[in-house]
Design an enzyme around this catalytic site. Structure first.
Site, PDB file in Angstrom:
ATOM      1  N   GLN A 101      17.620  37.542 -66.992  1.00 49.05           N
ATOM      2  CA  GLN A 101      16.929  36.107 -66.805  1.00 49.05           C
ATOM      3  C   GLN A 101      17.231  35.394 -68.388  1.00 49.05           C
ATOM      4  OE1 GLN A 101      14.531  38.551 -65.650  1.00 49.05           O
ATOM      5  NE2 GLN A 101      15.859  38.341 -63.789  1.00 49.05           N
ATOM      6  N   GLY A 119      20.878  38.728 -61.289  1.00 51.74           N
ATOM      7  CA  GLY A 119      22.187  38.769 -60.480  1.00 51.74           C
ATOM      8  C   GLY A 119      23.392  38.622 -61.489  1.00 51.74           C
ATOM      9  N   HIS A 120      24.206  39.638 -61.723  1.00 49.50           N
ATOM     10  CA  HIS A 120      25.184  39.393 -62.459  1.00 49.50           C
ATOM     11  C   HIS A 120      26.442  39.275 -61.657  1.00 49.50           C
ATOM     12  CE1 HIS A 120      23.234  41.248 -66.524  1.00 49.50           C
ATOM     13  NE2 HIS A 120      22.852  39.751 -66.128  1.00 49.50           N
ATOM     14  N   ASP A 141      21.230  32.869 -65.733  1.00 54.14           N
ATOM     15  CA  ASP A 141      22.314  32.494 -65.409  1.00 54.14           C
ATOM     16  C   ASP A 141      23.221  31.820 -66.417  1.00 54.14           C
ATOM     17  OD1 ASP A 141      21.372  33.098 -62.584  1.00 54.14           O
ATOM     18  OD2 ASP A 141      20.442  31.077 -62.480  1.00 54.14           O
ATOM     19  N   LYS A 182      25.545  35.961 -68.759  1.00 53.38           N
ATOM     20  CA  LYS A 182      25.236  37.245 -69.663  1.00 53.38           C
ATOM     21  C   LYS A 182      26.280  38.490 -69.019  1.00 53.38           C
ATOM     22  CE  LYS A 182      20.946  37.102 -68.933  1.00 53.38           C
ATOM     23  NZ  LYS A 182      20.860  35.811 -68.280  1.00 53.38           N
TER      24      LYS A 182
HETATM   25  P1  IMP Z   1      11.060  35.981 -60.049  1.00 54.35           P
HETATM   26  O1  IMP Z   1      11.457  36.565 -61.199  1.00 54.35           O
HETATM   27  O2  IMP Z   1      11.568  36.255 -58.870  1.00 54.35           O
HETATM   28  O3  IMP Z   1       9.523  36.304 -59.940  1.00 54.35           O
HETATM   29  O4  IMP Z   1      11.017  34.394 -60.088  1.00 54.35           O
HETATM   30  C1  IMP Z   1      10.453  33.874 -61.196  1.00 54.35           C
HETATM   31  C2  IMP Z   1      11.204  32.691 -61.771  1.00 54.35           C
HETATM   32  O5  IMP Z   1      12.289  33.045 -62.435  1.00 54.35           O
HETATM   33  C3  IMP Z   1      11.963  31.680 -60.619  1.00 54.35           C
HETATM   34  O6  IMP Z   1      12.102  30.561 -60.934  1.00 54.35           O
HETATM   35  C4  IMP Z   1      13.326  32.266 -60.456  1.00 54.35           C
HETATM   36  O7  IMP Z   1      14.371  31.382 -59.952  1.00 54.35           O
HETATM   37  C5  IMP Z   1      13.643  32.563 -61.684  1.00 54.35           C
HETATM   38  N1  IMP Z   1      14.513  33.812 -62.082  1.00 54.35           N
HETATM   39  C6  IMP Z   1      14.324  35.096 -62.028  1.00 54.35           C
HETATM   40  N2  IMP Z   1      15.617  35.824 -62.064  1.00 54.35           N
HETATM   41  C7  IMP Z   1      16.445  35.026 -62.201  1.00 54.35           C
HETATM   42  C8  IMP Z   1      17.685  35.174 -62.724  1.00 54.35           C
HETATM   43  O8  IMP Z   1      18.315  36.079 -62.777  1.00 54.35           O
HETATM   44  N3  IMP Z   1      18.503  33.992 -63.030  1.00 54.35           N
HETATM   45  C9  IMP Z   1      17.742  32.837 -62.690  1.00 54.35           C
HETATM   46  N4  IMP Z   1      16.587  32.698 -62.557  1.00 54.35           N
HETATM   47  C10 IMP Z   1      15.802  33.657 -62.447  1.00 54.35           C
END
Ligand code: IMP
Length: 443
Positions: free
Chosen positions: A226, A43-44, A16, A19
């Site tokens: 991420q 999510g962009h 977040d 990017k």
């Molecule tokens: P997962 O990727 O859904 O398995 O989540 C694992 C961890 O990564 C959690 O803490 C999510 O909140 C975090 N996470 C996954 N994708 C994003 C993103 O695009 N932005 C921020 N945090 C993310």
């Protein structure tokens, strides 16, 4: 050999970082934009004039006609969600015919989402706080060598056969461990048939396509999702995502050699946020944290969850620079700090009696760390119209200098608002040269 004209853009915090905005800006001059990890956990939000686009799988480059967009082999793709995402873009007049999906990317299936949710429930207080999109189980199946790949979308019978091979096992997990009814093979295969018909023709050998473009001197942007602190190896394990988020993964996640990654731009917010569980040394539970959340609209694009907020952390930024091999920094959301009496930055951590400058190896130690802050005077000016560093008030420039000093990497881009135009490209930077090389394409 001719040097590649590529740039990897990666998150240098817990995701977040903004990017999407940076990539959208740079994608307007790129010939190819390639993602290399993650899936629709990303999510962009991209703001372009009056239009707001929320992208999950599709690279931000899709908004520029003529840019080739690739979903690399390192990704996990949810066919049902991707079809919806494409339909939404098409409805708003965006041409999506330039999207290709690597045949080696893995499919994120309905049962992965169920397993993700059920697993989180089972973990109770020890939950990871995932996005609930099935990412971990999809990558687990890939590593267990029982996943379904995008190439299997090109032939329905083969897809069904693969599903028939895996479903009995997934149903056992779902029924016996998670108290879920499980799936019927025919129903599930039929559910995917329309998506296969739409996405099958987009499946390609994306690594071949990329190498041809790189060798042909085309400008390639690798779009990270991420951030470094969520990396499966280098992040705050186990509170991480299930893929390699660092710049080097742009090579493995696209099927190209490391020499093709010429520059690595680390995107970093002027403060820090995190969603999900796990340690976060500069998290601020006072009014300052709330102010950052409200001013910065820090609510998740994918899940809508309020983000945990705190001050800029120089320790994690230095660490992210190291594990990514960053060549430049893009500082985003500097405008959010306008109007704060003072702004703070963690320069080191106090761990018991000791003051440490490097990111600790274990999260147990990290949990014990208290940030050591350096305070800076704030500024009141609205900086959203600044287009050069010289347009910024001295206090804001002073804060940026301190970021550079703390991380030891040059700032090449500063974002002062969500719109494409609200961007400062630093004079004389490598990024400025990268943007200038080749023709500015019409967007
Ligand atoms: P997962 O990727 O859904 O398995 O989540 C694992 C961890 O990564 C959690 O803490 C999510 O909140 C975090 N996470 C996954 N994708 C994003 C993103 O695009 N932005 C921020 N945090 C993310």
């Amino acid at each position: 050999m001719k040097k590649s004209n590529s740039l990897a853009v990666v998150g240098a915090q817990w995701g977040d970082e903004g990017k999407g905005k940076v990539i959208d800006y740079l994608a307007s001059v790129a010939d190819v934009v390639a993602r290399f990890q993650g899936g629709n956990n990303a999510g962009h939000t991209v703001v372009y004039g009056a239009n707001i686009f929320k992208l999950h799988h599709v690279p931000s480059g899709i908004l520029n006609a003529g840019t080739l967009c690739l979903l690399g082999n390192g990704m996990v793709v949810d066919p049902l969600v991707l079809v919806e995402e494409l339909a939404e873009l098409q409805k708003r007049g965006i041409d999506t015919s330039n999207l290709r999906i690597s045949g080696k990317a893995h499919l994120n299936m309905a049962y992965h989402k169920d397993l993700d949710e059920a697993n989180e429930k089972l973990l109770g207080e020890k939950k990871i706080g995932t996005t609930g999109r099935g990412i971990g189980p999809a990558y687990a199946d890939k590593i267990m060598r029982r996943g379904i790949r995008a190439i299997d979308m090109t032939a329905y019978e083969r897809f069904r056969e693969r599903l028939a091979g895996i479903l009995p096992l997934q149903n056992r997990f779902l029924k016996e461990i998670y108290d879920h009814a499980g799936y019927d093979l025919d129903e599930l295969a039929e559910l995917y048939r329309p998506a296969l018909e739409k996405l099958g023709p987009m499946v390609a050998d994306s690594s071949q396509l990329l190498v041809e473009n790189l060798n042909g001197g085309k400008k390639v942007l690798f779009e990270g999702a991420q951030g470094a602190l969520l990396d499966i190896d280098h992040g705050t394990y186990p509170y991480v995502t299930s893929s390699s988020t660092v710049a080097a993964a742009a090579a493995t996640g696209n099927g190209i050699g490391p020499q093709h990654i010429s520059q690595a731009l680390g995107v970093i917010k002027a403060y820090t946020t995190r969603v999900g569980e796990g340690p976060f040394p500069t998290e601020d539970h006072t009014e300052a944290g709330d102010q950052l959340r409200e001013r910065g609209n820090e609510y998740g694009t994918t899940t809508g969850r309020p983000r945990r907020c705190g001050w800029f952390d120089g320790v994690i930024a230095r660490y992210a620079a190291m594990v990514n091999g960053l060549t430049g920094l893009a500082v985003t959301k500097l405008d959010v700090l306008s109007g704060m009496d003072e702004v703070n930055m963690a320069v080191s951590y106090r761990c018991g009696e000791e003051v440490i400058n490097n990111f600790p190896l274990s999260i147990e130690e990290l949990k014990e760390c208290e940030p050591v802050y350096r305070s800076f005077p704030g500024w009141d000016e609205d900086i959203s119209r600044a287009r050069r560093l010289e347009d910024l008030p001295a206090a804001a420039r002073n804060f940026l200098d301190a970021i550079e000093e703390s991380v030891g990497i040059k700032i090449e881009l500063v974002s002062v608002g969500p719109d494409r135009s609200q961007t400062i490209i630093c004079k004389g930077s490598n990024l400025e040269s990268w943007i200038a090389s080749g023709q500015q394409k019409k967007s």
